[in-house]
Write a protein that holds these residues in place. Structure first.
Motif, PDB file in Angstrom:
ATOM      1  N   LEU A   1       3.500   0.176  -3.768  1.00  0.00           N
ATOM      2  CA  LEU A   1       2.128   0.625  -4.057  1.00  0.00           C
ATOM      3  C   LEU A   1       2.024   2.127  -4.213  1.00  0.00           C
ATOM      4  O   LEU A   1       1.016   2.633  -4.702  1.00  0.00           O
ATOM      5  CB  LEU A   1       1.123   0.078  -3.032  1.00  0.00           C
ATOM      6  CG  LEU A   1       0.865   0.754  -1.702  1.00  0.00           C
ATOM      7  CD1 LEU A   1      -0.350   0.115  -1.048  1.00  0.00           C
ATOM      8  CD2 LEU A   1       2.052   0.635  -0.797  1.00  0.00           C
ATOM      9  N   ARG A   2       3.109   2.849  -3.856  1.00  0.00           N
ATOM     10  CA  ARG A   2       3.093   4.301  -4.055  1.00  0.00           C
ATOM     11  C   ARG A   2       3.363   4.659  -5.513  1.00  0.00           C
ATOM     12  O   ARG A   2       3.220   5.794  -5.924  1.00  0.00           O
ATOM     13  CB  ARG A   2       4.149   4.955  -3.153  1.00  0.00           C
ATOM     14  CG  ARG A   2       3.836   4.776  -1.671  1.00  0.00           C
ATOM     15  CD  ARG A   2       5.017   5.078  -0.795  1.00  0.00           C
ATOM     16  NE  ARG A   2       6.144   4.189  -1.064  1.00  0.00           N
ATOM     17  CZ  ARG A   2       7.310   4.239  -0.456  1.00  0.00           C
ATOM     18  NH1 ARG A   2       7.516   5.167   0.456  1.00  0.00           N
ATOM     19  NH2 ARG A   2       8.273   3.389  -0.749  1.00  0.00           N
ATOM     20  N   LYS A   3       3.799   3.660  -6.296  1.00  0.00           N
ATOM     21  CA  LYS A   3       4.207   3.949  -7.680  1.00  0.00           C
ATOM     22  C   LYS A   3       3.336   3.270  -8.722  1.00  0.00           C
ATOM     23  O   LYS A   3       3.575   3.412  -9.916  1.00  0.00           O
ATOM     24  CB  LYS A   3       5.660   3.501  -7.882  1.00  0.00           C
ATOM     25  CG  LYS A   3       6.616   4.289  -7.014  1.00  0.00           C
ATOM     26  CD  LYS A   3       8.041   3.877  -7.233  1.00  0.00           C
ATOM     27  CE  LYS A   3       8.937   4.648  -6.266  1.00  0.00           C
ATOM     28  NZ  LYS A   3      10.170   3.945  -5.970  1.00  0.00           N
ATOM     29  N   VAL A   4       2.346   2.493  -8.298  1.00  0.00           N
ATOM     30  CA  VAL A   4       1.515   1.786  -9.282  1.00  0.00           C
ATOM     31  C   VAL A   4       0.037   2.086  -9.026  1.00  0.00           C
ATOM     32  O   VAL A   4      -0.334   2.463  -7.918  1.00  0.00           O
ATOM     33  CB  VAL A   4       1.700   0.240  -9.199  1.00  0.00           C
ATOM     34  CG1 VAL A   4       3.074  -0.174  -9.631  1.00  0.00           C
ATOM     35  CG2 VAL A   4       1.405  -0.279  -7.795  1.00  0.00           C
ATOM     36  N   THR A   5      -0.805   1.903 -10.051  1.00  0.00           N
ATOM     37  CA  THR A   5      -2.241   2.086  -9.813  1.00  0.00           C
ATOM     38  C   THR A   5      -2.773   0.866  -9.066  1.00  0.00           C
ATOM     39  O   THR A   5      -2.326  -0.265  -9.271  1.00  0.00           O
ATOM     40  CB  THR A   5      -3.020   2.252 -11.140  1.00  0.00           C
ATOM     41  OG1 THR A   5      -2.475   1.335 -12.062  1.00  0.00           O
ATOM     42  CG2 THR A   5      -2.972   3.661 -11.663  1.00  0.00           C
ATOM     43  N   GLN A   6      -3.757   1.112  -8.207  1.00  0.00           N
ATOM     44  CA  GLN A   6      -4.275   0.050  -7.343  1.00  0.00           C
ATOM     45  C   GLN A   6      -5.200  -0.905  -8.093  1.00  0.00           C
ATOM     46  O   GLN A   6      -5.906  -0.497  -9.000  1.00  0.00           O
ATOM     47  CB  GLN A   6      -5.071   0.669  -6.188  1.00  0.00           C
ATOM     48  CG  GLN A   6      -4.277   1.654  -5.360  1.00  0.00           C
ATOM     49  CD  GLN A   6      -3.056   1.005  -4.754  1.00  0.00           C
ATOM     50  OE1 GLN A   6      -3.146  -0.094  -4.222  1.00  0.00           O
ATOM     51  NE2 GLN A   6      -1.912   1.654  -4.845  1.00  0.00           N
ATOM     52  N   ASP A   7      -5.207  -2.159  -7.656  1.00  0.00           N
ATOM     53  CA  ASP A   7      -6.165  -3.140  -8.206  1.00  0.00           C
ATOM     54  C   ASP A   7      -7.572  -2.715  -7.811  1.00  0.00           C
ATOM     55  O   ASP A   7      -7.789  -2.284  -6.689  1.00  0.00           O
ATOM     56  CB  ASP A   7      -6.017  -4.519  -7.529  1.00  0.00           C
ATOM     57  CG  ASP A   7      -4.637  -5.083  -7.638  1.00  0.00           C
ATOM     58  OD1 ASP A   7      -3.824  -4.482  -8.344  1.00  0.00           O
ATOM     59  OD2 ASP A   7      -4.387  -6.133  -7.000  1.00  0.00           O
ATOM     60  N   ALA A   8      -8.516  -2.904  -8.736  1.00  0.00           N
ATOM     61  CA  ALA A   8      -9.913  -2.664  -8.356  1.00  0.00           C
ATOM     62  C   ALA A   8     -10.400  -3.870  -7.564  1.00  0.00           C
ATOM     63  O   ALA A   8      -9.925  -4.980  -7.756  1.00  0.00           O
ATOM     64  CB  ALA A   8     -10.753  -2.498  -9.605  1.00  0.00           C
TER      65      ALA A   8
ATOM     66  N   SER B   1      -8.430   4.635   4.255  1.00  0.00           N
ATOM     67  CA  SER B   1      -8.021   3.962   3.020  1.00  0.00           C
ATOM     68  C   SER B   1      -6.866   3.002   3.322  1.00  0.00           C
ATOM     69  O   SER B   1      -5.854   3.399   3.901  1.00  0.00           O
ATOM     70  CB  SER B   1      -7.577   5.025   2.017  1.00  0.00           C
ATOM     71  OG  SER B   1      -6.566   4.538   1.179  1.00  0.00           O
TER      72      SER B   1
END
Ligand code: FAD
Length: 466
Positions: A37-44, A105
């Motif tokens: 998750l440090r390398k991808v954009t988060q799901d809304a 967060s």
């Protein structure tokens, strides 16, 4: 030596457990279904921020990451209640000034834990690998690589299933039919949807920053928690169906606006993309999972939501999962010096100690669902809160409300907090209802009356339940 550990699920619980066990010198393989998750954009629309309180902080402290985590926290001193006319009042969480909860967060905290785990030479983290099956008797698990679809089997001396509420590991235990496995899953009639109050144009908070905002409306409820960037994450809790306003009926932007204008008029102007977010973000279910045993053949143990998923109304799911790590670590301490750890005994001892407490917080969380959506707006509950806050401010050593016992008093267990807290609630409501708490009485006299009534209720419960 039997210290090769496989941890399945690198969410909040799995990452903290990996960190702590690595600090104790175990050889850890931590496998996660999702990408790093440090390398991808988060799901809304996934639960973005969480309320972190004392039990969770204790877990972070144990692993030496409390100070770093606190940098991500926004203190929330109380509930800011919003009525239908837009009036607000702040109901403090405690009469003691140093007791508050924190908005943090979820991805921020998870990333912090993963960064710390990665610093440990004795941990290997594998992302994008979903656990498909577990060989319970031989402590091995098979994973599918999301990209190549290839399967890999990893063996260990002990496996920890920390793969969350929908746990694949737990499902394997359930379906193995090799031992008696009790399992219950209870869904609420309500689901949740996340929305956002963005920061104002100059980056400021559009409403009071240091509170957990609540718009209680009987059957439905909106809450909002602050984020560091000036925004708030808003969560709508609404029945799926069978109500004038429910997910099934809100089918057009006009209906959503009509609903919000009627129920939450002060919020509408703060959520510029209301309808877009309402229809774009997923609706999540809310449920309680209880199961037993948590261990299989002394080879595998469930922890965190995989063992005990709860509804979010006490803000304790993550806190309980971090407390799992603390309780487990205390027991591990007794076994850690053994050349060959008796995992079977350790796992059983852990469950014997812990299960009653996670059952308690599961039940308290359902109680709080009703308290938050209905009671926070009722006069008698507001009177009770005021009285309890005054007790806590004036007699900080003598009185802890149920909320404080659960949230701030980590030295007592959830089950003790439930027992005493429920008795106190009953005592105060009875005394208020019967008019026995009179205005002319001093606060000390009121406290003594509540204490006496509480002890009588606890005594009656003991007689009734042995
Ligand atoms: P998770 O955080 O769910 O992590 C599980 C991990 O396992 C994930 O990374 C997942 O990708 C991975 N995984 C899943 N399946 C597999 C598989 N097959 N193979 C490999 N990996 C897998 N708690 C609080 O304390 N305070 C709050 O304010 C709060 N608010 C909440 C609000 C909402 C709306 C919800 C739904 C929950 C809330 N919670 C809160 C609860 C909290 O989110 C959970 O209790 C907590 O995330 C549990 O941590 P976990 O590590 O056990 O599970």
């Amino acid at each position: 030596m039997n210290k090769n550990i496989l941890i399945i699920g690198a969410g909040l619980c799995g990452s903290l457990l990996a960190l702590r066990m690595a600090q104790r010198g175990f050889e850890i393989t931590l496998v996660e279904k999702r990408p790093d998750l440090r390398k991808v954009t988060q799901d809304a629309g996934r639960s973005i921020n969480l309320a972190l309180s004392d039990r969770g902080l204790r877990g972070l402290r144990l692993a030496g990451v409390e100070d770093e985590a606190k940098k991500l926290c926004i203190p929330m001193n109380g509930r800011m209640i919003h009525d239908t006319k837009g009036n607000t009042f702040l109901s403090p969480y405690s009469g003691r000034k140093d007791e508050y909860i924190n908005s943090i967060s979820r991805p921020g905290l998870n990333m912090l834990l993963l960064d710390e785990v990665e610093k440990m030479a004795n941990v290997k983290i594998i992302f994008n690998h979903s656990c498909e099956s577990v060989d319970l008797e031989n402590a091995s698990a098979t994973f599918r690589n999301y990209n190549s679809k290839e399967e890999t089997t990893i063996s260990a001396d002990a496996i920890f299933g920390t793969d969350g509420a929908g746990s694949a590991v737990r499902k394997n235990m359930f379906e193995s039919h090799k031992f008696l496995f009790s399992f219950s899953q209870q869904w609420l009639s309500h689901g949740y949807k996340e929305l956002e109050i963005p920061a104002s144009e100059n980056g400021e908070y559009r409403t009071y920053k240091n509170a957990l905002h609540i718009w209680p409306r009987g059957e439905d409820m909106l809450i909002a928690l602050p984020n560091l960037d000036g925004s708030f994450t808003v969560t709508l809790f609404l029945p799926y169906e069978n109500s004038e306003y429910c997910f099934a009926n809100l089918t057009s932007p006009e209906m959503v606006h009509e609903y919000f204008n009627k129920e939450f008029p002060d919020v509408v102007e703060m959520i510029p993309n209301l309808a877009e977010e309402f229809f774009g973000n997923p609706t999540g279910p809310l449920g309680t999972v209880k199961c037993s045993p948590w261990n299989a053949f002394g080879k595998l143990l469930l922890m965190g939501d995989a063992a005990h998923a709860i509804v979010p109304f006490y803000g304790q799911g993550m806190n309980a999962s971090f407390e799992d790590v603390v309780v487990f670590d205390e027991i591990l301490e007794k076994y850690a010096s053994e050349e060959k750890i008796n995992w079977n005994n350790l796992f059983k001892e852990y469950e014997a100690l812990r299960k009653k407490d996670t059952d308690a917080i599961a039940d308290l969380a359902v109680d709080n669902f009703h308290e938050m959506k209905e009671h926070t707006a009722m006069e008698i509950f507001q009177k009770k809160r005021k009285l309890e806050t005054a007790f806590e401010a004036e007699f900080p050593e003598e009185y802890y409300s149920k909320y404080s016992l659960v949230t701030f008093k980590e030295s007592i267990t959830y089950s003790e907090a439930m027992k005493r807290g429920r008795a106190q609630d009953k005592a105060i409501l009875n005394l208020l209802d019967d008019g026995k708490i009179k205005d002319e009485m001093s606060l000390k006299e009121k406290l003594e009356l509540v204490k006496t009534e509480t002890e009588a209720i606890l005594h009656d419960d003991e007689v009734a339940f042995g």
